[in-house]
Design an enzyme around this catalytic site. Structure first.
Site, PDB file in Angstrom:
ATOM      1  CG  ASP A  47      64.739  49.318  29.946  1.00 27.93           C
ATOM      2  OD1 ASP A  47      65.058  49.881  30.890  1.00 27.93           O
ATOM      3  OD2 ASP A  47      65.415  48.889  29.030  1.00 27.93           O
ATOM      4  CB  SER A  48      63.389  49.878  35.392  1.00 25.91           C
ATOM      5  OG  SER A  48      62.641  51.195  35.238  1.00 25.91           O
ATOM      6  CG  ASP A  86      64.933  53.513  29.126  1.00 30.07           C
ATOM      7  OD1 ASP A  86      65.682  54.144  28.919  1.00 30.07           O
ATOM      8  OD2 ASP A  86      64.906  52.779  30.266  1.00 30.07           O
ATOM      9  CE  LYS A 115      67.788  55.561  30.665  1.00 25.32           C
ATOM     10  NZ  LYS A 115      68.127  54.281  30.617  1.00 25.32           N
ATOM     11  CD  GLU A 117      70.469  49.546  28.637  1.00 20.57           C
ATOM     12  OE1 GLU A 117      71.336  48.426  28.623  1.00 20.57           O
ATOM     13  OE2 GLU A 117      69.415  49.779  29.624  1.00 20.57           O
ATOM     14  CD  GLU A 184      72.097  51.066  35.965  1.00 16.14           C
ATOM     15  OE1 GLU A 184      71.709  51.421  35.152  1.00 16.14           O
ATOM     16  OE2 GLU A 184      71.627  50.079  36.818  1.00 16.14           O
TER      17      GLU A 184
HETATM   18  O1  KIV Z   1      65.084  51.768  33.286  1.00 14.00           O
HETATM   19  C1  KIV Z   1      65.429  52.346  34.174  1.00 14.00           C
HETATM   20  O2  KIV Z   1      64.824  52.459  35.242  1.00 14.00           O
HETATM   21  C2  KIV Z   1      66.769  52.963  34.180  1.00 14.00           C
HETATM   22  C3  KIV Z   1      67.361  53.425  35.182  1.00 14.00           C
HETATM   23  C4  KIV Z   1      67.868  52.411  36.077  1.00 14.00           C
HETATM   24  C5  KIV Z   1      68.543  54.559  34.841  1.00 14.00           C
HETATM   25  O3  KIV Z   1      67.345  53.074  32.944  1.00 14.00           O
END
Ligand code: KIV
Length: 266
Positions: A47-48, A86, A115, A117, A184
């Protein structure tokens, strides 16, 4: 010989064999192909993308539609790597919502693992997803989706009590059925402790060289970014002629254990 395709059991076997797992983000087909050719094992559609693609200052505006679109794009370019996508902010407030959204990432985005959190607060959700046959990756330490609660992009788990809580959370996620864990921005000693306590592979980002693998955001690795570069990021473009060579240099550095070194750890 490198495995023809990376599966969830293969990740676990890599940990058993002591082979480092190389993870990197990608958000489109062409970069996914470049990562695949460079030998990356897992492509994270993070989600980055809300930050590096859309230009936002946090990941909080990334939507399910964004994630599905970019996951599907990345899937077009990748053959060997496992695709991990994510679940974005507020897409998993209940196990049922998480399952519906994970199903979208898998069906429409062609992801193979999702993924999310959080620690003990996500145990029911991880359990529910694993029960539906959905591979899950946890994410502990610095949680970008909780950035306002955390008060900034700060190193986590420095105090004994916080470190103990993180280790307990990691064990709870594993017990609930998680197949992989990202940690992280934690001290390298804690990263190593979590990796040796868990049977599932632990992938670090700013968590030291003792993890079972490493992940970076692609743009960071290429020396691109809007703001200050975090300490754990290394510019792999430096000394390389082109992007594929920089990505190969990252793959080699993770595999041989030379990245992250002390300069890129806490
Ligand atoms: O969204 C992302 O790129 C991430 C990484 C920072 C692990 O979750």
């Amino acid at each position: 010989m490198a495995s023809p395709v990376i599966t969830v059991p293969e990740l676990s076997q890599m940990k058993s064999r002591g082979e480092k797992i190389v993870v990197l983000t990608a958000y489109d087909a062409l970069f996914a192909q470049v990562l695949d050719e460079a030998g990356v094992d897992v492509i994270l559609i993070g989600d980055s993308l809300g930050m590096v693609i859309q230009g936002n200052s946090t990941t909080l505006s990334t939507t399910m539609d964004d994630m599905v679109y970019h996951s599907r794009c990345a899937a077009q370019g990748a053959k060997r790597p496992l695709l991990l996508a994510d679940l974005p902010f507020m897409s998993y407030p209940t196990p049922e919502r998480a399952a519906d959204n994970a199903a979208r990432l898998i069906r429409e985005g062609r992801a193979q693992m999702v993924k999310l959190e959080g620690g003990r607060n996500r145990v029911d959700t991880v359990h529910f997803l694993a029960d539906q046959g959905i591979p899950v990756c946890g994410h502990l330490g610095l949680l970008p989706q909780s950035i306002h609660q955390l008060g900034g992009y700060l190193v986590q788990g420095r105090e004994d009590r916080a470190a103990q809580t993180l280790l307990e959370d990691a064990l709870l996620l594993q017990e609930a059925g998680a197949d992989l864990l990202v940690i992280e921005c934690v001290p390298a000693t804690l990263g190593e402790e979590v990796a040796s306590a868990l049977d599932i592979p632990v992938i670090g980002i700013g968590a030291g060289a003792g993890c079972d693998g490493q992940v970076l955001v692609l743009h960071d690795l290429l020396g691109l970014g809007f703001g200050k570069r975090p300490r754990f990021v290394k510019d792999f473009m430096s000394g390389q002629d082109n992007i594929p060579s920089a990505i190969r240099a990252y793959v080699e550095a993770v595999r041989e254990g030379s990245f992250p070194g002390p300069d890129h750890s806490f």
